[in-house]
Design an enzyme around this catalytic site. Structure first.
Site, short mmCIF file in Angstrom:
data_model
loop_
_atom_site.label_atom_id
_atom_site.label_comp_id
_atom_site.label_asym_id
_atom_site.label_seq_id
_atom_site.Cartn_x
_atom_site.Cartn_y
_atom_site.Cartn_z
N LYS A 156 -8.06 6.69 -19.07
CA LYS A 156 -8.39 7.18 -20.41
C LYS A 156 -7.15 7.14 -21.32
CE LYS A 156 -12.36 7.61 -18.55
NZ LYS A 156 -12.45 8.30 -17.31
N TYR A 165 -16.67 16.62 -15.28
CA TYR A 165 -17.10 15.22 -15.26
C TYR A 165 -18.12 14.99 -14.13
CZ TYR A 165 -16.95 10.24 -14.33
OH TYR A 165 -17.31 8.95 -14.07
N ARG A 216 0.86 -1.20 0.00
CA ARG A 216 0.00 0.00 0.00
C ARG A 216 0.89 1.25 0.00
NH1 ARG A 216 -1.40 1.71 4.64
NH2 ARG A 216 -2.14 -0.27 5.46
N ASP A 266 -7.34 19.06 -13.99
CA ASP A 266 -7.65 17.71 -14.48
C ASP A 266 -7.25 17.70 -15.95
OD1 ASP A 266 -8.85 15.48 -15.60
OD2 ASP A 266 -10.61 15.56 -14.29
#
Ligand SMILES: Cc1ncc(COP(=O)(O)O)c(C=O)c1O
Length: 379
Positions: A195, A98, A46, A170
């Protein structure tokens, strides 16, 4: 190193164990210690994982940053940024963004006492009217999803600096191939690496990139403390994707232009939203801050007819009707009922996300096949 070389080599070194040219997939949760604390820089996956670290170095390199962080999704990355805040803090965000980001802000972080102002930022000077002493973050999407508005990153960064506010961009739609927000004065870049970065519609991932060590340390702390990291397999796939980002983006841009121009000339199409048109209200800003105009296009048909829009997306054959974007294959979507369904109708219609709006993610297939597909679907 220039950009194309960076996509292949940036932040990478051959694996120290056997010289593997691609970083191996270190499919392990933990690492042997010779004595408590006696490890080789990795304790628990992690916190750190060698495959993820190779990817994080690549993220930093391609965005001209110093520090990269990888997360289990784009929204997990945004979630980590919002955890820099405390109750009473305020965020100014683009009003066209978004739907999932809007949902995260308004349905989760608002409940923790964070205030969000969603505003039109096409004219950067608007932003100053909303800055208060509690404003901590300006959140920008450019181009915006799905209306393809362009926000002037440099002008926004000047305002953010003047008021000591963090500017986060973004960069999912543009990718660092087209625009590098840190070079334009932003403090933080975020990606849905799901993406264009991944580029093959085979993973879900998020990224953050910053230059400042203090900010990076805060984000690394949140990444480890909250734990929304991505696994080594996905890290490997994203690294592989990054190596072809520049060639894929070139073709996305070429095909994007051809599709936008075709739609613009079609008698049944009312309006095409694509920043490459000289008639786009912020075309000059797009030209100044982007290398090209990308493969994302939105459009509405004449008469603003919902049924007509649904018929088109159902008729398309090379374009697949699906959520998401940025893969090698062309996709189409109906934002009002898909990606932006979480935004109330009256809010989304204010920014142009009407029921007849169709969004295309133009892939890297042959241009002729894409145009012929649109021709048969629109009629
Ligand atoms: C511009 C933008 N930002 C963030 C996200 C969220 O990313 P993810 O789906 O990887 O959580 C998306 C997803 O579509 C997006 O389009």
């Amino acid at each position: 190193m220039k950009f194309n070389t960076k996509t292949i080599h940036g932040g990478q070194k051959h694996d120290p164990a056997y010289g593997a040219v691609m970083p191996p997939i270190y499919q392990t949760s933990t690492y042997a210690q010779s004595t408590p604390g006696g490890h080789k820089g990795f304790e628990y996956s992690r916190t750190h994982n060698p495959t993820r670290q190779a990817l994080e170095n690549a993220f930093a390199s391609i965005e001209n940053g110093e520090y990269g962080l990888a997360f289990g999704s784009g929204l997990a990355a945004i979630d980590a940024v919002m955890k820099l805040l405390k109750p009473g803090d305020e965020v100014i965000s683009t009003n066209d963004l978004y739907g999932g980001t809007y949902r995260l802000f308004t349905s989760i972080f608002k409940n923790f006492g964070i205030k969000f102002n969603f505003i039109g930022m096409q004219n950067a000077s608007n932003i100053e009217d909303y800055i208060t002493e509690n404003t901590k973050i300006i959140w920008v999407e450019t181009p915006t999803n799905p209306m393809m508005n362009i926000i002037d990153i440099k002008a926004t960064a000047e305002i953010a600096k003047k008021h000591n506010v963090l500017l986060a961009v973004d960069n999912t739609f543009a990718t660092p191939y087209l625009q590098q927000p840190l070079d334009l004065g932003a403090d933080l870049v975020m990606h849905s690496a799901t993406k264009y970065i991944g580029g093959h519609s085979d993973l879900v991932m998020g990224a953050l990139i910053v230059k400042d060590k203090e900010l990076a340390d805060k984000l690394y702390f949140i990444q480890n403390a909250s734990g929304a990291v991505c696994g080594p397999q996905d890290s490997f796939l994203a690294l592989r994707g990054i190596k072809t980002l520049h060639v894929r983006m070139q073709r996305h841009c070429e095909n994007g232009r051809a599709v936008a121009e075709y739609l613009q000339s079609h008698p049944k199409i009312e309006k095409v939203y694509w920043p490459g048109f000289e008639s786009h209200p912020n075309h000059e800003i797009a030209k100044a801050q982007m290398k090209d105009f990308g493969g994302m296009i939105s459009f509405v048909t004449k008469g603003n007819d919902y049924n007509e829009a649904i018929k088109i997306v159902e008729n398309l054959k090379v374009f697949t009707l699906a959520e998401s974007l940025g893969g090698v294959e062309s996709l189409c979507g109906h934002p009002a009922s898909m990606t932006h369904a979480s935004i109330p109708k009256e809010e989304r219609e204010k920014t142009g996300v009407v029921d007849s709006l169709i969004r295309l993610s133009v892939g890297i297939e042959d241009e002729e096949d894409l145009i012929n597909d649109l021709k048969q679907a629109i009629g």
